[in-house]
Design a protein around this motif. Structure first.
Motif, PDB file in Angstrom:
ATOM      1  N   GLU A  88       0.927  -1.029   0.074  1.00 26.05           N
ATOM      2  CA  GLU A  88       0.249   0.032  -0.145  1.00 26.05           C
ATOM      3  C   GLU A  88       0.905   1.170   0.087  1.00 26.05           C
ATOM      4  O   GLU A  88       1.874   1.410   0.632  1.00 26.05           O
ATOM      5  CB  GLU A  88      -0.884  -0.045   1.179  1.00 26.05           C
ATOM      6  CG  GLU A  88      -1.832   1.014   1.276  1.00 26.05           C
ATOM      7  CD  GLU A  88      -3.058   1.018   2.285  1.00 26.05           C
ATOM      8  OE1 GLU A  88      -3.629   2.068   2.458  1.00 26.05           O
ATOM      9  OE2 GLU A  88      -2.925  -0.027   3.009  1.00 26.05           O
ATOM     10  N   LYS A 123      -8.166   2.251  -1.796  1.00 24.55           N
ATOM     11  CA  LYS A 123      -6.643   1.858  -1.635  1.00 24.55           C
ATOM     12  C   LYS A 123      -5.769   2.084  -2.911  1.00 24.55           C
ATOM     13  O   LYS A 123      -6.405   1.886  -3.914  1.00 24.55           O
ATOM     14  CB  LYS A 123      -6.344   0.494  -1.224  1.00 24.55           C
ATOM     15  CG  LYS A 123      -7.472   0.068   0.226  1.00 24.55           C
ATOM     16  CD  LYS A 123      -6.571   0.751   1.217  1.00 24.55           C
ATOM     17  CE  LYS A 123      -7.084   0.093   2.614  1.00 24.55           C
ATOM     18  NZ  LYS A 123      -6.511   0.852   3.902  1.00 24.55           N
ATOM     19  N   PHE A 125      -1.879   0.972  -4.516  1.00 23.47           N
ATOM     20  CA  PHE A 125      -0.924   0.066  -4.286  1.00 23.47           C
ATOM     21  C   PHE A 125       0.109   0.294  -5.214  1.00 23.47           C
ATOM     22  O   PHE A 125       0.118   0.991  -6.364  1.00 23.47           O
ATOM     23  CB  PHE A 125      -1.454  -1.441  -4.528  1.00 23.47           C
ATOM     24  CG  PHE A 125      -2.708  -1.637  -3.500  1.00 23.47           C
ATOM     25  CD1 PHE A 125      -2.427  -1.999  -2.215  1.00 23.47           C
ATOM     26  CD2 PHE A 125      -4.074  -1.628  -4.101  1.00 23.47           C
ATOM     27  CE1 PHE A 125      -3.691  -2.298  -1.400  1.00 23.47           C
ATOM     28  CE2 PHE A 125      -5.144  -1.913  -3.303  1.00 23.47           C
ATOM     29  CZ  PHE A 125      -4.855  -2.419  -1.965  1.00 23.47           C
TER      30      PHE A 125
END
Length: 407
Positions: A88, A123, A125
């Protein structure tokens, strides 16, 4: 329920994006950036807002609102060494991407992903950045303590191709020994042992084959002399190593089709140089097979240059005695990114936490007041050597193979 994923792959003169629903691409585009467009930016990091806005505006204009995304993933950049996997984009990573000592367009991938993730609450990444470091300690040591060897290679594509080969052969990547060679503007050759890259060449500014635009390993003494000749500035010399070295230095072009066309028209100099590049690639494949103690299940050739059968055939002619050779032309790094993001969303892959930590300094290995993974590794290795009796038997067997036949 399908997951919508945005993958971002910034390159030196382009930005590639793709939107996937699971692994089905619903939108793909490459933005080409001319030299004139890039002139105003003194550093790669200065291009962040410009490239970000190009991506965001394009998606909105083509009916893909950011709020419809489930995750965004960018190509990883020049960070501290990390293990393979999905990370992440945290604050530590953002800091290191912005302040990296080495300028590379891939640094923008994580930064743009983080911006979009924060904007819509999803999120962000990266996966298998170029600094994936799984090298065994011996592979890090050079002849000068000030110049350790470092792991910088095409980790994303190499890992994806290795896993693809394993799947096609109904086995696990972690059960294989492979030599993987990515051939693009830069070329990296790596030894994959049971799912770990234990040794690799450095395509950015280090050792290995020369490539369409990089010089590769150079004679050290003459290189030092060149540095102090007064003919070039530091910036010019670095550009010769990365950007203006290799094929472009010899032949004035990075285009493989153009060079092969020149060969077909009788240009012997072009033939000499292109074959020399292939020869250096084959030598590195041999070196990586030694890193695997000769136990190689397959040699995988990939990257854009692998589209040329003449190139891959010439390389194979030098090293097909080592192991079977498989060719996977091109690279689909956007798909590899999407596969990693989907693996996280589906719970099949764990997300790793990036920390800005420096690797162990070998000079401090005997200082037991400091924690050291390197010390632990070497301490374990001390007790895994062959017994004296076994070493003698191996030596006798080795000597027997060199005896002259009796007459």
């Amino acid at each position: 329920m399908t997951k919508r994923i945005l993958a971002i792959n910034p390159g030196s003169t382009s930005t590639k994006i793709a939107v996937y629903e699971d692994l089905n691409p619903i939108y793909m585009l490459t933005f080409s950036h001319s030299p004139e467009e890039l002139i105003p930016f003194k550093k790669v990091a200065d291009q962040f807002e410009w490239r970000r806005d190009i991506i965001v505006n394009d998606l909105e204009e083509n009916g893909i609102p950011l709020k419809t995304l489930d995750a965004v993933i960018g190509r990883g950049g020049i960070l501290r060494p990390v293990e393979s996997g999905v990370f992440e984009v945290n604050d530590a990573m953002v800091h290191d991407l912005r302040h990296s000592e080495l300028q590379h367009a891939s640094n923008l991938g994580g930064l743009i992903a983080r911006y979009i993730g924060d904007k819509v609450g999803i999120k962000a990444f990266i996966a298998d950045p170029v600094v994936v470091d799984e090298m065994i300690p011996y592979a890090r040591i050079s002849g000068l303590p000030e110049l350790p060897r470092v792991s910088v290679f095409h980790a994303l594509n190499q890992k994806a191709i290795a896993r693809r080969y394993a799947k096609e052969n109904e086995t696990k990547y972690e059960d294989l020994n492979l030599v993987v060679c990515h051939m693009g503007g830069g070329i990296t050759v790596s030894a994959h042992r049971n799912g770990k890259v234990i040794d690799t060449t450095n395509a950015l500014n280090g050792c290995g084959p020369f490539s369409p635009e990089r010089a590769g390993t150079l004679p050290p003494g003459p290189l030092v002399n060149l540095c102090f000749s007064g003919k070039y500035t530091e910036e010019e010399l670095l550009k010769k190593i990365h950007g203006r070295g290799g094929l472009v230095a010899h032949l004035g072009t990075t285009s493989i089709p153009e060079i092969l066309d020149r060969v077909d028209r009788g240009d012997l100099h072009a033939m000499l140089i292109i074959r020399a590049m292939c020869y250096t690639i084959a030598k590195e494949i041999g070196a990586m097979s030694t890193a695997l103690c000769g136990n190689v299940d397959a040699i995988l050739l990939t990257g854009g240059v692998a589209h040329s059968k003449r190139i891959t055939d010439y390389i194979a002619g030098h090293c097909n005695y080592i192991a079977p050779i498989y060719v996977y032309p091109g690279e689909n790094e956007l798909l590899a990114l999407a596969q990693n993001a989907l693996g996280v969303l589906d719970g099949e892959l764990a997300v790793k936490v990036y920390t800005s930590a420096l690797p162990d300094d070998p000079a401090n290995i005997n200082d037991t007041s400091r924690p050291s993974k390197l010390r632990e590794w070497l301490s374990a290795a001390r007790f895994s050597n062959f017994s004296t009796k076994r070493k003698l038997s191996a030596m006798r067997e080795y000597l027997r193979s060199w005896r002259k036949p009796s007459r």
